[in-house]
Design a protein around this motif. Structure first.
Motif, PDB file in Angstrom:
ATOM      1  N   PRO A 286       0.812  -1.224   0.000  1.00 53.05           N
ATOM      2  CA  PRO A 286       0.000   0.000   0.000  1.00 53.05           C
ATOM      3  C   PRO A 286       0.845   1.275   0.000  1.00 53.05           C
ATOM      4  N   VAL A 287       2.030   1.199   0.590  1.00 56.34           N
ATOM      5  CA  VAL A 287       2.935   2.355   0.593  1.00 56.34           C
ATOM      6  C   VAL A 287       3.531   2.542  -0.800  1.00 56.34           C
ATOM      7  N   GLU A 288       3.944   1.442  -1.416  1.00 56.59           N
ATOM      8  CA  GLU A 288       4.498   1.514  -2.771  1.00 56.59           C
ATOM      9  C   GLU A 288       3.470   2.043  -3.762  1.00 56.59           C
ATOM     10  N   ALA A 289       2.206   1.717  -3.537  1.00 55.57           N
ATOM     11  CA  ALA A 289       1.146   2.142  -4.448  1.00 55.57           C
ATOM     12  C   ALA A 289       0.912   3.648  -4.410  1.00 55.57           C
ATOM     13  N   LEU A 290       1.439   4.336  -3.394  1.00 56.45           N
ATOM     14  CA  LEU A 290       1.245   5.778  -3.294  1.00 56.45           C
ATOM     15  C   LEU A 290       1.908   6.535  -4.443  1.00 56.45           C
ATOM     16  N   GLU A 291       2.928   5.916  -5.046  1.00 53.75           N
ATOM     17  CA  GLU A 291       3.618   6.581  -6.157  1.00 53.75           C
ATOM     18  C   GLU A 291       2.654   6.873  -7.302  1.00 53.75           C
TER      19      GLU A 291
END
Length: 456
Positions: A358-363
Motif C-alpha cells: 500500500p505504501v508503494e502504491a502511493l507513487e
C-alpha cells in the motif's frame, strides 16, 4: 493563565474565541513565532530532570523561559541548571521539593519527567495550583490514576499534554500510516501487531548506600518504603553515575512498584498509534489474553515474592480482542514497530521506515492532498512543545490528550495485570473495570504511602 503581573505574557497565552469558532488552523510554529521578547514567552518549569527530563527541556528552551527546575538528585539538578543557564543566559531557580515550583505565581506550566509512580500526584497538584501540564508517558501507574487526572483536567480546565512525541516528532510516518487506513488502502483492518521489544532480568541486586546527592525517601515518594539497591558498575550513556542494575535511576522501569516495563514504556508509543488508527469508537479492549510470557521472579497472587531483582515481564505475547473483530497482538518478538493487516493489504511502520505494497502504491495513487494533516488536525509541528504552547493559547486540549492516552494505556496496564495473575481478563469499557474478577480489579489502583497521598 496563572496570576502574573506580566500582562503581555498573559495576552500571548490567550487566543480569540472568534478564530477558534471559525475553525482557523494556524501552525504551531506560527503561534509561537514572534514571541521573541522574554515578556511574551510562557514561563515553564521542569520537575524530574534525568534523561527524558532534559530531553523535553532542551527542546523547549527556544519556545519558553524556564524559571525553575526541580529534582531530588542534587547532581542532576545542578547539571541541568547550568545547561539551561547556558541556553537562556539566565539560571533557573533550583529546588529539591517540586512543591516550591507549584507555589510560584510566575510559572505558567510544568513539564513532568519524574519516574512513573510520581506522575499523577505532581500533575494533579500542578493543575490545582493553576498550571498547565506537560507530562511524560506513560502518564499513570494504574488505571485509577488515569481517572483521577481526567477528573482534574475537567474540573480545572487546565491544558494537559502527554509526552507521546511519536504523534508529532518522529517524522510523518505514523500519521501517514493512519491516513492510509482512513483512506481504506488496506480495506477493513483485521489485525494489528505492536512489536515493543522485551527486556532482561537482573542478577540479585544488593542493598547499597544511598548516594549522598540523592534524597531516596523523596525519590520513593508514593511508593512503598524499601532499601536502596544497586550494583556498582555504571550504565553507559545515561548521564553518568547510574548503576547498571538498581531500583532507582533509569532501572525503575523494571519494577512494578514504579513502572510497567516495556508494556507501558514502548507500549505507550505503538499501542497509542494503533488505537489512534482504529478511532475513538473502537479503541477500548474487550478481552486481554496473556498467550505466553516470562516473569523473571516468582509471583504469588499477582505479587512478586522476590524483592532483590527486576520483576516486570521480560518476554510476552499478548492477544487483545478489540471492537469490530480486530485482533491486536503486543509482542516482545520481531521488529520494533507496528504491522497493520487488512482485507486488502498490509504494511509496517516504525520510526525508521514505512513499507509494504500500500505504501508503494502511493507513487501512482497518492493520498488526497491534506490527508496527513487531517489526521493531526492541522499543520504538523516539528516540536511537541509547540503543540502544547499552541493549546495553552487556544485553551483546547493538544494532540496527545489525557483521554486518548488513558484509553490505550488501559490496554497496557491490563496486559501487565493479566501476566501477573496468569489469566485472561474481560474488560467492561463502559464501567472501566474488569468484568467478573474481583481480585484482578484490586490491581486497578494502588494506595500511596502515608504522607504522599493525592489530595483533591
Amino acid at each position: 493563565m496563572v496570576k502574573s503581573g506580566n500582562t503581555t505574557r498573559r495576552q500571548f497565552l490567550q487566543v480569540t474565541a472568534a478564530a477558534g469558532a471559525a475553525g482557523v488552523f494556524t501552525s504551531s510554529a506560527a503561534l509561537v513565532k514572534g514571541a521573541e521578547s522574554p515578556n511574551e514567552r510562557p514561563v515553564f518549569s521542569t520537575i524530574g530532570l534525568r534523561n527524558q527530563g532534559w530531553a523535553i527541556t532542551s527542546k523547549s528552551t527556544g519556545l519558553a523561559d524556564f524559571a525553575a527546575l526541580a529534582d531530588v538528585d542534587a547532581n542532576v539538578l545542578g547539571t541541568n541548571v547550568q545547561r539551561v543557564k547556558d541556553r537562556q543566559k539566565k539560571a533557573p531557580d533550583a529546588y529539591k521539593d517540586y512543591r516550591k515550583v507549584l507555589d510560584r505565581d510566575d510559572i505558567d506550566a510544568v513539564m513532568i519527567a519524574t519516574p512513573d509512580h510520581w506522575h499523577t500526584k505532581v500533575a494533579i497538584e500542578a493543575m490545582l495550583a493553576g498550571k498547565d501540564v506537560y507530562c511524560e508517558k506513560p502518564l499513570t501507574l494504574t488505571i485509577a490514576e488515569g481517572k483521577l487526572i481526567e477528573k482534574m483536567v475537567k474540573k480545572t480546565g487546565r491544558v494537559f499534554q502527554v509526552g507521546t512525541m511519536q504523534r508529532s516528532e518522529s517524522g510523518q510516518r505514523f500519521l501517514q500510516a493512519i491516513a492510509l487506513i482512513r483512506a481504506g488502502r488496506i480495506g477493513k483492518v483485521q489485525k494489528i501487531t505492536c512489536g515493543i521489544n522485551g527486556t532482561n532480568g537482573s542478577p540479585e541486586i544488593p542493598v547499597a548506600s544511598v548516594p549522598a546527592e540523592l534524597d531516596w525517601d523523596l525519590w520513593l515518594g508514593p511508593a512503598p518504603k524499601v532499601d536502596y539497591r544497586a550494583l556498582p558498575e555504571e550504565r553507559k550513556g545515561y548521564g553518568g553515575g547510574v548503576p547498571l542494575y538498581s531500583n532507582c535511576h533509569y532501572s525503575f522501569r523494571e519494577w512494578h512498584e514504579y513502572a510497567g516495563g516495556k508494556l507501558t514504556d514502548w507500549g505507550a508509543h505503538h499501542v497509542d498509534i494503533a488505537c489512534w488508527a482504529l478511532g475513538e469508537d473502537a479503541n477500548s479492549p474487550k478481552k486481554v489474553s496473556p498467550v505466553s510470557y516470562t516473569l523473571p521472579v516468582e509471583y504469588k497472587d499477582g505479587y512478586p515474592v522476590v524483592h532483590d531483582r527486576y520483576n516486570v515481564a521480560t518476554k510476552f505475547n499478548i492477544k487483545v480482542d478489540m471492537p469490530n473483530d480486530v485482533e491486536m497482538t503486543i509482542t516482545s518478538e520481531g521488529d520494533n514497530g507496528i504491522l497493520f493487516e487488512g482485507t486488502d493489504g498490509r504494511f509496517f511502520v516504525n520510526r525508521g521506515k514505512i513499507v509494504g505494497a500500500p505504501v508503494e502504491a502511493l507513487e501512482k495513487n497518492p493520498l488526497p492532498e491534506g490527508a496527513v494533516e487531517d489526521v493531526y488536525g492541522g499543520p504538523i509541528p516539528s516540536n511537541h512543545t509547540a503543540n502544547f504552547i499552541a493549546s495553552m493559547k487556544s485553551r483546547k486540549q493538544p494532540i496527545s490528550d489525557v483521554w486518548s492516552h488513558n484509553r490505550m494505556l488501559e490496554i497496557c496496564h491490563l496486559s501487565n495485570i493479566a501476566m501477573r495473575l496468569g489469566r485472561d481478563l474481560n474488560w467492561d469499557a463502559s464501567k472501566r473495570e474488569i468484568a467478573g474478577d474481583d481480585q484482578a480489579n484490586t490491581f486497578l489502583a494502588r494506595e500511596n504511602r502515608k504522607g504522599y497521598e493525592i489530595n483533591m
